[in-house]
Design a protein around this motif. Sequence first.
Motif, PDB file in Angstrom:
ATOM      1  N   GLY A 180       8.766  13.274  -0.178  1.00 50.66           N
ATOM      2  CA  GLY A 180       9.209  11.987  -0.693  1.00 50.66           C
ATOM      3  C   GLY A 180       8.103  10.954  -0.570  1.00 50.66           C
ATOM      4  N   VAL A 181       7.999  10.071  -1.552  1.00 51.37           N
ATOM      5  CA  VAL A 181       6.971   9.033  -1.565  1.00 51.37           C
ATOM      6  C   VAL A 181       7.626   7.702  -1.929  1.00 51.37           C
ATOM      7  CG1 VAL A 181       4.812   8.243  -2.595  1.00 51.37           C
ATOM      8  CG2 VAL A 181       5.208  10.685  -2.282  1.00 51.37           C
ATOM      9  N   PHE A 182       7.350   6.664  -1.148  1.00 46.95           N
ATOM     10  CA  PHE A 182       7.853   5.337  -1.486  1.00 46.95           C
ATOM     11  C   PHE A 182       7.024   4.274  -0.778  1.00 46.95           C
ATOM     12  CE2 PHE A 182      10.216   6.859   2.142  1.00 46.95           C
ATOM     13  CZ  PHE A 182      10.323   5.768   2.980  1.00 46.95           C
ATOM     14  N   ARG A 183       7.184   3.037  -1.209  1.00 52.08           N
ATOM     15  CA  ARG A 183       6.470   1.905  -0.607  1.00 52.08           C
ATOM     16  C   ARG A 183       7.496   0.859  -0.184  1.00 52.08           C
ATOM     17  NH1 ARG A 183       1.188  -0.839  -3.190  1.00 52.08           N
ATOM     18  NH2 ARG A 183       0.393   1.159  -2.445  1.00 52.08           N
ATOM     19  N   MET A 184       7.442   0.457   1.082  1.00 47.58           N
ATOM     20  CA  MET A 184       8.395  -0.501   1.633  1.00 47.58           C
ATOM     21  C   MET A 184       7.704  -1.841   1.854  1.00 47.58           C
ATOM     22  SD  MET A 184      10.945   0.092   4.853  1.00 47.58           S
ATOM     23  CE  MET A 184      11.876   1.288   3.883  1.00 47.58           C
ATOM     24  N   HIS A 185       8.198  -2.900   1.196  1.00 50.12           N
ATOM     25  CA  HIS A 185       7.562  -4.215   1.235  1.00 50.12           C
ATOM     26  C   HIS A 185       8.203  -5.119   2.284  1.00 50.12           C
ATOM     27  CE1 HIS A 185       5.094  -3.788  -2.415  1.00 50.12           C
ATOM     28  NE2 HIS A 185       6.064  -2.998  -2.829  1.00 50.12           N
ATOM     29  N   ARG A 186       7.364  -5.932   2.915  1.00 49.05           N
ATOM     30  CA  ARG A 186       7.875  -6.976   3.797  1.00 49.05           C
ATOM     31  C   ARG A 186       8.612  -8.013   2.958  1.00 49.05           C
ATOM     32  NH1 ARG A 186       5.468  -8.067   9.029  1.00 49.05           N
ATOM     33  NH2 ARG A 186       6.413 -10.127   8.884  1.00 49.05           N
ATOM     34  N   SER A 187       9.764  -8.465   3.452  1.00 50.08           N
ATOM     35  CA  SER A 187      10.575  -9.416   2.689  1.00 50.08           C
ATOM     36  C   SER A 187      10.594 -10.815   3.303  1.00 50.08           C
ATOM     37  CB  SER A 187      12.022  -8.904   2.588  1.00 50.08           C
ATOM     38  OG  SER A 187      12.576  -8.698   3.885  1.00 50.08           O
ATOM     39  N   ASP A 188      10.061 -10.988   4.535  1.00 45.50           N
ATOM     40  CA  ASP A 188      10.040 -12.311   5.140  1.00 45.50           C
ATOM     41  C   ASP A 188       8.843 -13.105   4.602  1.00 45.50           C
ATOM     42  OD1 ASP A 188       8.386 -10.486   6.495  1.00 45.50           O
ATOM     43  OD2 ASP A 188       8.191 -11.864   8.173  1.00 45.50           O
ATOM     44  N   THR A 189       8.852 -14.403   4.769  1.00 42.09           N
ATOM     45  CA  THR A 189       7.816 -15.264   4.198  1.00 42.09           C
ATOM     46  C   THR A 189       6.450 -15.015   4.811  1.00 42.09           C
ATOM     47  OG1 THR A 189       8.413 -16.998   5.788  1.00 42.09           O
ATOM     48  CG2 THR A 189       9.450 -17.082   3.606  1.00 42.09           C
ATOM     49  N   GLU A 190       6.390 -14.610   6.083  1.00 44.38           N
ATOM     50  CA  GLU A 190       5.112 -14.351   6.736  1.00 44.38           C
ATOM     51  C   GLU A 190       4.465 -13.063   6.246  1.00 44.38           C
ATOM     52  OE1 GLU A 190       5.608 -14.342  10.911  1.00 44.38           O
ATOM     53  OE2 GLU A 190       6.185 -16.450  11.062  1.00 44.38           O
ATOM     54  N   GLY A 191       5.249 -12.170   5.670  1.00 41.43           N
ATOM     55  CA  GLY A 191       4.715 -10.865   5.280  1.00 41.43           C
ATOM     56  C   GLY A 191       4.582 -10.676   3.788  1.00 41.43           C
ATOM     57  N   VAL A 192       4.505 -11.754   3.011  1.00 43.87           N
ATOM     58  CA  VAL A 192       4.389 -11.629   1.565  1.00 43.87           C
ATOM     59  C   VAL A 192       3.110 -10.868   1.217  1.00 43.87           C
ATOM     60  CG1 VAL A 192       4.113 -12.900  -0.588  1.00 43.87           C
ATOM     61  CG2 VAL A 192       5.710 -13.724   1.148  1.00 43.87           C
ATOM     62  N   GLY A 193       3.237  -9.866   0.339  1.00 44.44           N
ATOM     63  CA  GLY A 193       2.084  -9.081  -0.074  1.00 44.44           C
ATOM     64  C   GLY A 193       1.752  -7.920   0.837  1.00 44.44           C
ATOM     65  N   GLN A 194       2.544  -7.693   1.876  1.00 46.15           N
ATOM     66  CA  GLN A 194       2.290  -6.609   2.810  1.00 46.15           C
ATOM     67  C   GLN A 194       3.348  -5.514   2.632  1.00 46.15           C
ATOM     68  OE1 GLN A 194       2.334  -8.549   6.592  1.00 46.15           O
ATOM     69  NE2 GLN A 194       0.456  -9.686   6.212  1.00 46.15           N
ATOM     70  N   SER A 195       2.933  -4.273   2.791  1.00 49.10           N
ATOM     71  CA  SER A 195       3.855  -3.165   2.578  1.00 49.10           C
ATOM     72  C   SER A 195       3.429  -1.960   3.399  1.00 49.10           C
ATOM     73  CB  SER A 195       3.914  -2.788   1.096  1.00 49.10           C
ATOM     74  OG  SER A 195       2.640  -2.360   0.644  1.00 49.10           O
ATOM     75  N   GLN A 196       4.325  -0.980   3.462  1.00 46.81           N
ATOM     76  CA  GLN A 196       4.046   0.309   4.090  1.00 46.81           C
ATOM     77  C   GLN A 196       4.100   1.387   3.004  1.00 46.81           C
ATOM     78  OE1 GLN A 196       6.740   1.126   7.301  1.00 46.81           O
ATOM     79  NE2 GLN A 196       6.288  -0.764   8.395  1.00 46.81           N
ATOM     80  N   GLN A 197       3.032   2.152   2.864  1.00 47.04           N
ATOM     81  CA  GLN A 197       3.019   3.303   1.961  1.00 47.04           C
ATOM     82  C   GLN A 197       3.430   4.517   2.773  1.00 47.04           C
ATOM     83  OE1 GLN A 197       2.153   3.372  -1.483  1.00 47.04           O
ATOM     84  NE2 GLN A 197       3.065   5.414  -1.319  1.00 47.04           N
ATOM     85  N   ILE A 198       4.521   5.191   2.385  1.00 44.18           N
ATOM     86  CA  ILE A 198       5.117   6.237   3.210  1.00 44.18           C
ATOM     87  C   ILE A 198       5.237   7.534   2.417  1.00 44.18           C
ATOM     88  CG2 ILE A 198       7.137   6.887   4.581  1.00 44.18           C
ATOM     89  CD1 ILE A 198       7.711   3.869   4.890  1.00 44.18           C
ATOM     90  N   VAL A 199       4.819   8.628   3.035  1.00 46.07           N
ATOM     91  CA  VAL A 199       5.008   9.978   2.499  1.00 46.07           C
ATOM     92  C   VAL A 199       5.822  10.768   3.517  1.00 46.07           C
ATOM     93  CG1 VAL A 199       3.894  12.124   1.800  1.00 46.07           C
ATOM     94  CG2 VAL A 199       2.864   9.933   1.185  1.00 46.07           C
ATOM     95  N   GLU A 200       6.914  11.402   3.066  1.00 47.59           N
ATOM     96  CA  GLU A 200       7.766  12.202   3.941  1.00 47.59           C
ATOM     97  C   GLU A 200       7.655  13.673   3.555  1.00 47.59           C
ATOM     98  OE1 GLU A 200      11.723  10.718   3.571  1.00 47.59           O
ATOM     99  OE2 GLU A 200      11.325   8.940   4.799  1.00 47.59           O
ATOM    100  N   THR A 201       7.527  14.555   4.543  1.00 53.34           N
ATOM    101  CA  THR A 201       7.545  16.006   4.334  1.00 53.34           C
ATOM    102  C   THR A 201       8.602  16.579   5.266  1.00 53.34           C
ATOM    103  OG1 THR A 201       5.814  16.355   5.997  1.00 53.34           O
ATOM    104  CG2 THR A 201       5.106  16.034   3.722  1.00 53.34           C
ATOM    105  N   LYS A 202       9.602  17.275   4.691  1.00 51.32           N
ATOM    106  CA  LYS A 202      10.725  17.729   5.503  1.00 51.32           C
ATOM    107  C   LYS A 202      11.180  19.125   5.094  1.00 51.32           C
ATOM    108  CE  LYS A 202      12.928  14.036   4.292  1.00 51.32           C
ATOM    109  NZ  LYS A 202      13.934  12.977   4.071  1.00 51.32           N
TER     110      LYS A 202
END
Length: 201
Positions: free
Chosen positions: A73-95
Amino acid sequence: MKLLSIIAFHLVFLTGSMGHAQELELSAGLTYKSLLGKQRQLYAPVFGFEMGAARQEQAPFSADMIAWGANVGVFRMHRSDTEGVGQSQQIVETKATFRYDHYYNDYFSFFYGAEAGFSFTTLQSDQPMMSSETNSTQLFTRGIIAPNGGINFEINRYLALYYKLQYDLGHYFGPQPSWGNPSSKWNHLVTQTAGLRVRIW
């Protein structure tokens, strides 16, 4: 580049290990993940995708089916608070995956099962990051255990649409991404997936 290498290795492994199975199932689906707990206030729900391969065979003592295999699985999780605008986590899952299909009739089957494996996270940012340069290039590793259940709509013997509801419980090994905010190494998510299964008999 590290994430693409992980995906490529995983797909080559699946092809080699399951290519000789008489009942091979390939699947692809769109996922929707949302965090639970305190982290839900920092990270917005996210869409991603998953691909999988499994061997499907008849259950020993019934007319139902069992399937076991692996997915990515592949997805990108974005920060939603005002201090974290433009920041995200790129995540790859192997299960690794296990599923039990109970056939209700010719068109519907219900399933339950579980997945277990690892996710690999890198931090992304559109602006100077709140973490150090070392953390910005670090690969964070999280173990996952994920029970699930859902329904298949059997189009025919070879094709099925599916919906899966899953609870992901994870724990980071070593440091975890925090963007400067203290957080637990444990986290949990709810994942919904809809997609297509293709069976090669």
